[in-house]
Design an enzyme around this catalytic site. Structure first.
Site: not given
Ligand SMILES: Cc1cc2nc3c(=O)[nH]c(=O)nc-3n(C[C@H](O)[C@H](O)[C@H](O)COP(=O)(O)OP(=O)(O)OC[C@H]3O[C@@H](n4cnc5c(N)ncnc54)[C@H](O)[C@@H]3O)c2cc1C
Length: 567
Positions: A426
């Site tokens: 989220e």
């Molecule tokens: C168990 C689980 C359930 C989930 N359920 C859903 C779901 O139902 N629907 C759905 O759509 N998604 C879902 N997600 C996805 C979740 O919303 C994402 O994992 C989350 O938004 C982070 O994206 P990412 O994993 O690609 O991390 P990344 O975006 O790659 O982030 C990696 C790190 O970089 C930081 N970061 C990234 N961009 C920036 C920025 N611009 N400035 C500063 N820091 C930054 C982040 O804070 C994090 O610390 C789920 C994830 C999990 C693990």
């Protein structure tokens, strides 16, 4: 160990701390009187204690899995979901015209927090449906509303949100899923979504996916994204589940925790979908669901923390080690410190959550833009501080157990593993903090200063009965004011972002002091006054270090080059 839903805590918070009475004073929510709300919370508490809590370990020990491509949920989850449905809890805050209870979000958030404490992984299923219901209520065409809302609200069908793709996580604008018009008002949706919570189940007649995808003329980035409703089964002429849509669950993720909630990789191969909201206006529509879910996820953090606290307290009251007044470890000063910190932080996080939900309700009921601004400002704090508190409290819970905390059969570790993801999904808590210091301060800090003024006014009133606590809160508020002035003066956003996480936490700390002070005034000589003194004396001072960090700018953060980071 049994779970006891914190019903009386909610009654106290609503009636004495967060000003719930303003909600039934509106025409819209006139029927949601404190007595009615108490009865609802008591009923929800029974569901949590008797039906959901016994399922908590099942989800962990027997994760959802795929059997020849068919999703099988954890033992007992289908019955648990059925009980949630039958109680009408899915549509608790949904509009009455489609079968909802029409209750304030404040009540829904409280109920769902208690459900999260009982069984987080099962609670996530109806939580997602609730967010989808709100998005459809606001943005869907009437025909879609008529067909889908009654079934989602009754819980007969469930809802999911599909944003994330391998290359598009926090950067949602990078998504590549496509939508092609079919020429008959529907669209063909293709692409892969990952990490989709409750992407399927074996207890609902249909699973309705809200999917973000790009139309052929959609520009790159978030401005070219549209939102589509894509059901697992296409409704037939009577609105019943008909032919299977062209989508499937490819696999399930193996996770650190939250095993009872299936996290799916979804493949859409020209699946039929219906547009929700205007073309290219998908992000605005999805934000309705995301904002709902952000507050809900903040509640997940608080709920899981509550479960961890109750668990740890029960152990501390039965484990004997060393000499103490009672004979139990709960009377060692350091164990007592841990229990007090857990309880005090849960109170603060829960009060912030309720204040945020109340602002949402007041915005709904009055249409007043200042309530909207307050809700928008408090949402990232409620999400990030609620989930940080859940993580911290459940981590402390493991420590209270000592070695048994590290052993799975105690159950303490499950809370820690389950709640960890709430700070990630989220919108990560880092993204929440950036939202707070950037978008939510585009008003030049007006909302932040309005809240600061309110806290100081309350501290002034409290001086008559609680001079020391009032002074500490007032001083902390002044430091927060100075830091906020510094923050809004920064033109280079990196300087704001580098300190955004400590700033959000400091804001939450001060809000926590404010609500604890209100509790102390309402419960003179009582346990809540003593807890407030503990928080204000020992936990509120953390704000000073956090604010020093928040105002240090980005230069030091980037002081090491990437080679030096690796060196
Ligand atoms: C168990 C689980 C359930 C989930 N359920 C859903 C779901 O139902 N629907 C759905 O759509 N998604 C879902 N997600 C996805 C979740 O919303 C994402 O994992 C989350 O938004 C982070 O994206 P990412 O994993 O690609 O991390 P990344 O975006 O790659 O982030 C990696 C790190 O970089 C930081 N970061 C990234 N961009 C920036 C920025 N611009 N400035 C500063 N820091 C930054 C982040 O804070 C994090 O610390 C789920 C994830 C999990 C693990």
């Amino acid at each position: 160990m049994t779970f006891r839903a914190p019903v009386s805590e909610y009654e106290f918070l609503l009636n004495h701390v967060v000003g719930y009475d303003s909600i039934p004073a509106t025409d819209r929510f006139a029927e949601a009187t404190p007595d009615t709300v108490s009865a609802i919370l008591t009923e929800a508490g029974k569901l949590c204690d008797e039906v959901m809590a016994p399922l908590q370990r099942n989800g962990d020990l027997h994760p959802a899995h795929l059997e020849n491509g068919v999703l099988r949920t954890s033992p007992g989850f289908a019955d648990g979901y059925q009980a949630i449905r039958e109680g009408g809890w899915v549509g608790i805050s949904a509009a009455e015209e489609h079968g909802g209870m029409g209750l304030p979000q404040t009540v829904a958030v409280a109920v769902y927090e208690m459900m999260a404490g009982a069984c987080l992984s099962l609670q996530l299923a109806p939580l997602l449906s609730q967010g989808q219901i709100e998005a459809l209520e606001h943005h869907a065409a009437d025909a879609i509303k008529e067909l889908y809302l009654p079934k989602l609200i009754s819980g007969e069908w469930s809802g999911t949100m599909n944003l994330t793709e391998p290359q598009a996580g926090s950067d949602v604008g990078a998504l590549t899923s496509k939508a092609e018009p079919n020429g008959d008002g529907t669209y063909a949706i293709s692409g892969q979504k990952i990490f989709i919570s409750w992407g399927d189940n074996d207890f609902c007649g249909n699973v309705c996916h809200l999917v973000l995808a790009r139309l052929p003329d959609g520009v790159p980035g978030t401005k070219g994204i549209s939102l589509f409703l894509v059901p697992k089964y296409l409704p037939d002429a009577d609105g019943n589940p008909g032919k299977a849509n062209d989508l499937k669950v490819v696999s399930l993720e193996h996770k650190m925790g939250l095993h009872g909630s299936p996290t799916c990789v979804m493949q859409f191969d020209g699946a039929t979908g219906w547009l929700v909201g205007p073309e290219h206006g998908g992000m605005a529509a999805m934000f309705t669901m995301m904002n709902n879910a952000r507050v809900g996820v903040g509640g997940q953090g608080v709920g899981a923390g509550e479960g961890a606290y109750q668990h740890a307290l029960a152990y501390a009251l039965e484990r004997k080690q060393g000499k103490t007044a009672s004979g139990f470890i709960a009377d060692h000063a350091d164990v007592r410190r841990m229990l007090m910190e857990m309880k005090a932080d849960l109170f603060a996080a829960r009060a912030i959550l309720m204040a945020c939900a109340r602002a949402i309700d007041m915005q709904t009921a009055t249409g007043d833009s200042s309530w909207a601004a307050r809700a928008a400002f408090l949402t990232p704090i409620a999400k990030a501080f609620g989930t940080d508190t859940g993580m911290r409290v459940s981590e402390t819970g493991v420590q209270v157990y000592g070695g048994m905390g590290f052993i799975e059969e105690s159950g303490a570790a499950q809370y820690y593993r389950d709640v960890r993801v709430t700070a990630i999904y989220e919108g990560t808590n880092g993204i929440q903090s950036m939202d707070l210091v950037a978008r939510k301060m585009m008003d030049g800090g007006e909302m932040a200063f309005a809240l600061i003024d309110e806290i100081e006014e309350q501290a002034e009133r409290a001086r008559a009965t609680h001079p020391n606590m009032a002074e500490a809160v007032w001083q902390a508020c002044e430091s927060l004011r100075e830091a906020t002035e510094w923050l809004v003066a920064q033109q280079d956003m990196q300087d704001r972002f580098a300190g955004s996480v400590p700033y959000l936490r400091a804001f939450a700390r001060v809000l926590g002091g404010h609500y604890h002070l209100s509790a102390a005034m309402a419960d003179r000589g009582g346990a809540r006054e003593k807890l407030a003194r503990f928080y204000i004396t020992r936990m509120l001072p953390e704000h000073a270090a956090l604010l020093a960090h928040a105002q240090a700018g980005a230069e030091g953060t980037f002081a090491l080059c990437l080679d030096e980071l690796a060196g």
